[in-house]
Design an enzyme around this catalytic site. Structure first.
Site, PDB file in Angstrom:
ATOM      1  N   HIS A   1       0.803  -1.221   0.000  1.00 11.04           N
ATOM      2  CA  HIS A   1       0.000   0.000   0.000  1.00 11.04           C
ATOM      3  C   HIS A   1       0.847   1.288   0.000  1.00 11.04           C
ATOM      4  CE1 HIS A   1      -3.456  -2.435   0.167  1.00 11.04           C
ATOM      5  NE2 HIS A   1      -3.649  -2.516   1.469  1.00 11.04           N
TER       6      HIS A   1
ATOM      7  N   HIS B   1      -9.911   1.948   0.445  1.00  9.89           N
ATOM      8  CA  HIS B   1      -9.787   0.868   1.435  1.00  9.89           C
ATOM      9  C   HIS B   1     -10.852   0.966   2.529  1.00  9.89           C
ATOM     10  CE1 HIS B   1      -7.765  -2.169   3.877  1.00  9.89           C
ATOM     11  NE2 HIS B   1      -6.887  -2.336   2.921  1.00  9.89           N
TER      12      HIS B   1
ATOM     13  N   GLU C   1     -11.368  -3.718  -2.781  1.00  5.35           N
ATOM     14  CA  GLU C   1     -10.365  -2.781  -3.309  1.00  5.35           C
ATOM     15  C   GLU C   1     -10.236  -3.000  -4.814  1.00  5.35           C
ATOM     16  OE1 GLU C   1      -6.825  -3.315  -0.594  1.00  5.35           O
ATOM     17  OE2 GLU C   1      -8.309  -4.530   0.417  1.00  5.35           O
TER      18      GLU C   1
HETATM   19  C1  GLA Z   1      -5.120  -5.157   2.218  1.00  3.29           C
HETATM   20  C2  GLA Z   1      -4.229  -6.319   2.242  1.00  3.29           C
HETATM   21  C3  GLA Z   1      -4.429  -7.053   3.509  1.00  3.29           C
HETATM   22  C4  GLA Z   1      -4.208  -6.139   4.678  1.00  3.29           C
HETATM   23  C5  GLA Z   1      -5.107  -4.980   4.604  1.00  3.29           C
HETATM   24  C6  GLA Z   1      -4.836  -4.014   5.729  1.00  3.29           C
HETATM   25  O1  GLA Z   1      -6.423  -5.539   2.040  1.00  3.29           O
HETATM   26  O2  GLA Z   1      -4.397  -7.168   1.148  1.00  3.29           O
HETATM   27  O3  GLA Z   1      -3.538  -8.126   3.555  1.00  3.29           O
HETATM   28  O4  GLA Z   1      -2.907  -5.674   4.662  1.00  3.29           O
HETATM   29  O5  GLA Z   1      -4.946  -4.347   3.375  1.00  3.29           O
HETATM   30  O6  GLA Z   1      -4.853  -4.609   6.956  1.00  3.29           O
END
Ligand code: GLA
Length: 372
Positions: free
Chosen positions: A126, A200, A337
């Site tokens: 991210h 997110h 997402e």
């Molecule tokens: C995304 C990732 C997950 C986790 C979340 C935050 O969805 O794929 O593995 O890191 O973000 O907790």
């Protein structure tokens, strides 16, 4: 002090009340570094409200009606900026410059090798240690004739978290009177770079903090998904969902197969995978997901121009105290997402995330809220 930026009232010709969409702006505390944070409240004529702060372009609240017209807040979040800064996990944020994982925090463009922070085991997740979710964006709100609109701008400098090129990003949230939240992402660069922006928000259509999401029925418009290794990096395979717990082509309760002894579910600790969306042509706006919560009747439909969607079933939620003192336990919220596939910069068979000078990154995701 509350400042009303724009309020438009469209008077109904046949009745005495008025329909109004509006955007309100107010101060919402300061970050640890003393930066002022602002909150924007988007309202439509149907009574829906979406609240966004300029820190992380975070959606802090979505008030949506159930089948009886009762409103509830259907996204997880916090009551103050301090908690957003401390209890990370990307609650409601726009993630970038690269949403999802890049293997070992390394990629190359031509002869140039780039190294990113390894903030998720050996991988970069991210956008790195200080991603776009932790930046104060510049917000500007307008209410138009039929929607409430907020643009948020961010300048990510050349070398930010190891990524090349000055990236200018604009995210626009538009709340329409048809109960649609349209999220448009635009970006330009002055050097070849990679870009993959997403939203997110953790949804719980029964209401944030009101239990887990295992009873929600989910449909994902995807014949295949991208299986991962034990660090959640795709193996490169596009695996058919047929006969697996990853088959959501027909609506299935999230909890119906999540505990199955399936290698991919064990690796993910539940669902934390990218689905390959069915598309007639790349970049077309098409159906990605439908979510239905049977008790309240609330529904969420997600359409996107993106090729993939990470369906994450909140497996890392661990009892954080959120809005109104409610706790967010294991699987109390889930994320959808919309995105390019994880680790695309290292995978030639995945749709490209390369952005060159002169090009405009331009993707759109539409969240439609309903009830039945
Ligand atoms: C995304 C990732 C997950 C986790 C979340 C935050 O969805 O794929 O593995 O890191 O973000 O907790």
């Amino acid at each position: 002090m509350k400042k009303y930026i724009a309020t438009l009232a469209a008077a109904c010709a046949f009745c005495s009340f008025a329909n109004a969409q509006s955007v309100k702006q107010e101060d919402w505390g300061k970050t640890k570094n003393g930066e002022q944070v602002k909150m924007f409240t988007l309202k439509n004529s149907k009574g829906m409200t979406v609240k966004v702060i300029d820190y992380g372009a975070i959606i802090t609240e979505i008030q949506a009606p159930d089948r009886n017209g009762e409103f509830a807040d259907i996204v997880l979040g916090f009551d103050n900026i301090k908690d957003y800064q401390e209890l990370t996990d990307y609650f409601g944020a726009v993630v970038g410059r690269y949403g999802n994982r890049i293997a070992e925090g390394k990629f190359s463009i031509g002869d140039n090798d780039y190294t990113l922070p390894q903030n998720n085991g050996v991988n970069s997740l991210h956008g790195g240690k200080v991603g776009f979710d932790q930046k104060v964006w510049k917000g500007e709100a307008v209410a138009t004739g039929d929607s409430a609109k907020l643009t948020l701008k961010l300048k990510s400098p050349d070398g930010d978290q190891g990524y090349p090129g000055n990236l200018d990003v604009t995210v626009t949230y538009t709340l329409t009177n048809e109960n649609k939240l349209i999220v448009n992402y635009k970006a330009t660069t002055d050097k070849p770079t990679v870009c993959n922006l997403t939203q997110h928000s953790y949804f719980n259509l029964y209401g944030a903090g009101n239990g887990n999401i295992l009873g929600h029925e989910v449909m994902l418009n995807a014949d295949a998904f991208t299986p991962v290794d034990e660090t959640l990096i795709p193996t490169g395979e596009l695996k058919k969902v047929d006969g697996t717990p990853f088959d959501f082509r027909k609506p299935r309760p999230v909890g119906s197969r999540i505990e199955k002894a399936d290698e991919q579910l064990i690796i993910g600790g539940g669902y934390d995978h990218n689905w390959v969306l069915n598309k007639k042509s790349p970049g077309e706006m098409s159906l990605a997901a439908r979510v239905y919560e049977p008790v309240s009747g609330r529904m969420l439909t997600i359409e996107t121009t993106e090729p993939g969607i990470q369906f994450y079933s909140g497996n890392f939620l661990a009892g954080q105290t959120g809005k109104g003192g409610k706790n967010y336990f294991f699987r109390y919220g889930m994320c959808f997402e919309t995105q390019h596939f994880p680790d695309s910069p290292n995978r030639e068979n995945f749709p490209s995330t390369l952005l060159n000078p002169g090009e405009t990154y331009d993707t759109t995701t539409v969240f439609t809220f309903g009830a039945q």
